[in-house]
Design a protein around this motif. Structure first.
Motif, short mmCIF file in Angstrom:
data_model
loop_
_atom_site.label_atom_id
_atom_site.label_comp_id
_atom_site.label_asym_id
_atom_site.label_seq_id
_atom_site.Cartn_x
_atom_site.Cartn_y
_atom_site.Cartn_z
N VAL A 10 0.84 -1.21 0.00
CA VAL A 10 0.00 0.00 0.00
C VAL A 10 0.87 1.25 0.00
CG1 VAL A 10 -1.65 1.33 1.36
CG2 VAL A 10 -1.98 -1.12 1.07
N ALA A 11 1.91 1.27 0.85
CA ALA A 11 2.79 2.43 0.94
C ALA A 11 3.50 2.69 -0.38
CB ALA A 11 3.81 2.21 2.06
N ALA A 12 3.83 1.61 -1.10
CA ALA A 12 4.53 1.76 -2.38
C ALA A 12 3.58 2.10 -3.52
CB ALA A 12 5.28 0.48 -2.70
N GLY A 13 2.27 2.02 -3.27
CA GLY A 13 1.30 2.30 -4.32
C GLY A 13 1.00 1.12 -5.22
N ALA A 14 1.58 -0.05 -4.91
CA ALA A 14 1.35 -1.24 -5.74
C ALA A 14 0.03 -1.92 -5.42
CB ALA A 14 2.50 -2.23 -5.56
N LEU A 15 -0.43 -1.78 -4.18
CA LEU A 15 -1.69 -2.40 -3.74
C LEU A 15 -2.66 -1.28 -3.39
CD1 LEU A 15 -0.31 -5.24 -1.42
CD2 LEU A 15 -0.70 -5.29 -3.90
N ARG A 16 -3.81 -1.29 -4.04
CA ARG A 16 -4.81 -0.25 -3.80
C ARG A 16 -6.19 -0.87 -3.94
NH1 ARG A 16 -2.83 -0.14 -8.78
NH2 ARG A 16 -4.20 0.29 -10.56
N PRO A 17 -7.00 -0.85 -2.89
CA PRO A 17 -8.34 -1.45 -2.97
C PRO A 17 -9.19 -0.76 -4.05
CG PRO A 17 -7.72 -1.02 -0.70
CD PRO A 17 -6.69 -0.34 -1.55
N VAL A 18 -9.98 -1.57 -4.72
CA VAL A 18 -10.87 -1.08 -5.77
C VAL A 18 -12.30 -1.09 -5.22
CG1 VAL A 18 -11.75 -1.47 -8.10
CG2 VAL A 18 -9.36 -2.00 -7.55
N ILE A 19 -12.94 0.06 -5.22
CA ILE A 19 -14.31 0.19 -4.72
C ILE A 19 -15.26 0.16 -5.91
CG2 ILE A 19 -15.91 1.53 -3.31
CD1 ILE A 19 -13.38 0.55 -1.84
N ALA A 20 -16.11 -0.85 -5.94
CA ALA A 20 -17.07 -0.97 -7.04
C ALA A 20 -18.20 0.05 -6.89
CB ALA A 20 -17.64 -2.38 -7.09
N ARG A 21 -18.73 0.14 -5.67
CA ARG A 21 -19.86 1.04 -5.41
C ARG A 21 -20.01 1.22 -3.91
NH1 ARG A 21 -26.03 0.10 -7.73
NH2 ARG A 21 -27.01 1.85 -6.67
N THR A 22 -20.47 2.39 -3.51
CA THR A 22 -20.67 2.70 -2.10
C THR A 22 -22.15 2.95 -1.82
OG1 THR A 22 -18.46 3.67 -1.96
CG2 THR A 22 -20.01 4.24 -0.22
N PHE A 23 -22.64 2.36 -0.74
CA PHE A 23 -24.03 2.52 -0.30
C PHE A 23 -24.05 3.12 1.10
CE2 PHE A 23 -24.26 -0.80 -3.44
CZ PHE A 23 -25.52 -0.68 -4.05
N PRO A 24 -25.05 3.93 1.44
CA PRO A 24 -25.21 4.35 2.83
C PRO A 24 -25.76 3.19 3.68
CG PRO A 24 -27.01 5.22 1.50
CD PRO A 24 -26.05 4.56 0.55
N PHE A 25 -25.52 3.26 4.97
CA PHE A 25 -25.93 2.22 5.91
C PHE A 25 -27.42 1.89 5.78
CE2 PHE A 25 -27.01 0.82 10.32
CZ PHE A 25 -26.15 -0.26 10.41
N GLU A 26 -28.22 2.92 5.56
CA GLU A 26 -29.67 2.73 5.46
C GLU A 26 -30.08 1.87 4.27
OE1 GLU A 26 -28.54 6.13 7.82
OE2 GLU A 26 -28.09 5.61 5.74
N GLU A 27 -29.17 1.71 3.30
CA GLU A 27 -29.47 0.93 2.09
C GLU A 27 -28.74 -0.40 2.08
OE1 GLU A 27 -28.85 3.28 -1.43
OE2 GLU A 27 -30.02 4.98 -0.66
N ILE A 28 -28.63 -1.02 3.26
CA ILE A 28 -27.92 -2.30 3.36
C ILE A 28 -28.60 -3.38 2.53
CG2 ILE A 28 -29.14 -2.97 5.49
CD1 ILE A 28 -25.45 -3.73 4.58
N VAL A 29 -29.90 -3.36 2.43
CA VAL A 29 -30.60 -4.36 1.61
C VAL A 29 -30.22 -4.20 0.15
CG1 VAL A 29 -32.86 -5.14 0.80
CG2 VAL A 29 -32.51 -4.66 3.23
#
Length: 329
Positions: A291-310
Motif C-alpha cells: 500500500v505504501a509503495a502504491g502497488a496495492l490499492r483497494p478497488v471500490i465498485a460502489r458505495t451505499f449508505p448504511f440505510e441501504e444495506i438491503v
C-alpha cells in the motif's frame, strides 16, 4: 442504543433489518470501534441464506470487515488509544464479532492502524481480499516472477487483489471472467491476458497463452465443470488453490491430470493466516508495504449508505461489481 444490522430468519437481502440495540462495553482483550465504513463479502450473503460454514443463532448479526475510530478499550488492551483510526482483520467468527453496526467490537489482535493515505472506504476494503490473495499466492504457492497464474472470478475484490499481488511479484496474470463485459477493465487493471469463459474456449485459449509447458499456479473461487479444464492447463508439479465454490454445479475430480502431472489441489481459507500470529504479522507487513509503495490499492465498485444495506446486498449478489462493495455508516 445504536443501530446494527441483524436477520431473524434465513433468506434473501430483504431479511436484513436495521435495529436499535445496546452494545456492551468491550471485554478483556477487545476493542470497540465506532464504524465509519463496512466492506461486504459473499460470506455474509451465505450466512444470511443459511449456507455458510458457520451456523448462527437467530437473530444474528453479520459482517467481516470494517474501518473506524477506536471508541473503547477492554481490560488488558495496550497499544491503542481512543480516537485512533483503525481497520479490522476479519475475525474467525462474524457471529461472535459482527461488523455491521454503528459500534462493533473485535479482538485487539485483529485491529490495525491502517495507512493514513487510505480513506475509510478503502481501509474497510483492504484486509479480506489482500490477506486471502497473499496467503494463497505468496505463502502457499510461492508465486515467482517466472510464473503464469490463472485467477478465476477475476473481477471480484479477491481476484483484483490477487492480480495486484501477482504483478507486484512479476508473475504473468491470466484473468478468467464469465463474459467479456469486464475484459477491457481487467486488461487495464494489469491482467496480461483475459479469457471470457462463457464466450471463449477456455482450454484452447489457455493452450494458446501458455503453450505445452502449462501454468504452475491456479487460484480458483469457482469450482464446478471448469475444474477439469484448469487442471488440464497446469504444468507438472503445479498447485491449484481452491478458496470458493461459486459454481452451483458439481466439481469433478480430475484424477488422471492429478496423477500424470503430480498436481497439488489445495483447499484454503483466510482463517489459516488470520489465526496464526506469525503468519498474520508477515502478511500485514507485506500488504502495508505494498500500500505504501502504491502497488496495492483497494478497488471500490460502489458505495451505499448504511440505510441501504438491503440494496447493497442485492448488488453484492448481482455479479455486476468490479471490486469491493462498501457501506458507509
Amino acid at each position: 442504543m445504536v443501530r446494527v444490522v441483524r436477520f431473524h430468519e434465513h433468506g434473501g437481502p430483504e431479511v436484513l433489518r436495521i435495529e436499535d440495540v445496546e452494545v456492551p462495553p468491550p471485554g478483556p482483550g477487545e476493542v470497540r470501534i465506532r464504524v465509519k465504513a463496512l466492506g461486504l463479502n459473499r460470506a455474509e450473503a451465505l450466512l444470511r441464506r443459511g449456507t455458510y460454514i458457520e451456523t448462527p443463532h437467530l437473530p444474528s448479526g453479520l459482517g467481516l470487515e470494517a474501518a473506524g475510530i477506536v471508541d473503547a478499550l477492554g481490560e488488558g488492551v495496550a497499544g491503542f488509544a481512543t480516537g485512533e483510526a483503525v481497520s479490522i482483520v476479519p475475525p474467525l467468527s462474524m457471529v461472535r464479532w459482527p461488523a455491521y453496526g454503528e459500534l462493533a467490537t473485535f479482538p485487539a489482535e485483529l485491529v490495525v492502524r491502517h495507512p493514513p493515505s487510505l480513506s475509510w472506504e478503502a481501509a474497510a476494503a483492504l484486509w479480506m481480499p489482500y490477506l486471502t490473495a497473499y496467503g494463497a499466492l505468496v505463502e502457499i504457492a510461492g508465486l515467482g516472477g517466472a510464473d503464469f497464474v490463472i485467477i478465476t472470478a477475476a473481477s471480484s475484490s479477491v481476484g483484483l487483489a490477487a492480480t495486484q499481488i501477482a504483478n507486484m511479484i512479476g508473475a504473468t496474470v491470466i484473468a478468467v471472467t464469465r463474459t467479456s463485459a469486464k475484459k477491457q477493465a481487467l486488461l487495464a487493471f494489469g491482467a496480461a491476458h483475459v479469457i471470457a469463459s462463457a464466450e471463449e474456449d477456455l482450454k484452447v485459449r489457455l493452450q494458446d497463452i501458455t503453450g505445452p509447458e502449462g501454468v504452475r499456479v491456479v487460484f480458483d473461487a469457482v469450482g464446478g465443470p471448469i475444474f477439469g479444464t484448469l487442471t488440464a492447463a497446469m504444468s507438472r508439479g503445479g498447485i491449484l488453490i481452491e478458496y470458493g465454490g461459486l459454481s452451483p454445479e458439481p466439481t469433478p475430480f480430475p484424477l488422471f491430470a492429478v496423477l500424470s502431472k503430480r498436481l497439488t489441489l489445495r483447499g484454503y481459507l483466510v482463517h489459516e493466516i488470520t489465526g496464526d500470529p506469525a503468519r498474520l504479522a508477515a502478511a500485514k507487513a507485506f500488504i502495508l508495504d505494498g500500500v505504501a509503495a502504491g502497488a496495492l490499492r483497494p478497488v471500490i465498485a460502489r458505495t451505499f449508505p448504511f440505510e441501504e444495506i438491503v440494496a447493497a446486498h442485492r448488488f453484492l449478489e448481482s455479479n455486476e461489481q468490479f471490486g469491493k462493495i462498501v457501506v458507509t455508516v
